[in-house]
Enzyme design. Sequence first.
Site: not given
Length: 432
Positions: A59, A61-62, A93, A230, A302, A320-321
């Site tokens: 999980h 996000h690149l 995404n 998550h 994540d 968020f993140g």
Amino acid sequence: MACILSGAEVYLNGSFKRIDVSVEGGIIGDISPAISPTCGDVVFDLKNFVILPGLADVHVHLREPGFFYKESVRTGTLAAARGGFSSICSMPNTDPVPDCTDNLKKQSELTDNDAAVHVYPYGAVTKGERGECLSEMAELAPFVVAFSDDGRGVQNDGVMEAAMVRAKSLGKIIAAHCEDEALSNGGCVHDGRYGRSRGLKGIPSESEWRHISRDLKLAEKTGCAYHVCHVSAKESVDLIRAAKKKGIDVSCEVTPHHLIFCEDDLKDDGRYKMNPPLRGAVDREALIEGLSDGTIDMIATDHAPHSAEEKSKGLENSAFGVVGLETAFPVLYTKLVMTGIIGLERLVLLMSVRPSERFGVAGPIEKGMRADLAAFDLKEKYRVDPAVFLSKGRSTPFEDMCVYGDCVLTMVSGKTAWASGRLDACRTGGRI
């Protein structure tokens, strides 16, 4: 010419053994108590370190293509290598969304050129991740590790059922961000004591477990392999535990930040804002229990980088993140293993073995296998300093935490993806 990693405690078949490992031509050549080097071999004396199979994060996000200012394939995968990860699964995404092979190709070209570790892309479940109609799942299936609309939950029951039917026929996993948006209703923190005391709109646990409950029924009906992203709430753990007892093909992941923190640790700072949010102490305790009894299959970061500006607006208005690739292993080793909550062998199981088994992204340290491995100095103590991260993202709730476990070497297909300056002192000749 071979590279010989000598004298480390090596994770083999569920336990640690002091042994030598040789690497040649991208694969593991030999594993034995004492490997004698031949002319030209490079030898590293790693008697003070442990060697693990390369960590696997399902999980990540690149952010590329489309959001280069947040992260790039290059910076994200370098961060992964520095954290001991040899394999990661990249979330869809991006812009464009990989909902067809033409769009996926744009991402694949970047990873082929720039990735420092193995990258396994997700395909989107729905077109544009809008939750309305299915992506070109059949044409994507040979090129993606699984399907997900991560960042958004699939709101429509019929669309999710159709996706599971299609994924089942293609032999692929559906990995779900479980969030009923009607219940989360634009909240920024957990619907609990902290948020209520400060007048912040809350995200109830039900927004997560309600969708998990729905999806588990659909997974049972369709026979689809289903993975919950998550997990953060006690009720979610309970539902997944019951589903496993029924024989439903379900797995799940938990993040380091949900294992270590709860709403009692919140500060009005963007580095504590993530989705799902940090929940109550009882939820955190349920996650720990889920790790111990096998309900929770794996740990995933994540890793979700944003710009400094996007994370500078407090809990209510920041994006968020948070990032996690460079902190996951040391934080969990320090807070879970050194405190006796779980053993080191179980941490390796959760961060390498099980994600690899479920998603097919890596393998063990065995003769003839691809040489993906990481060496850690478990005695090295330091403070988490985001200023030295290789990721473009700097927002982490672990900032300034004192941790143990420094990654000194990450090999990916036998090549050095990350080596700390300290590794030079261990070399007895040659170079890698």
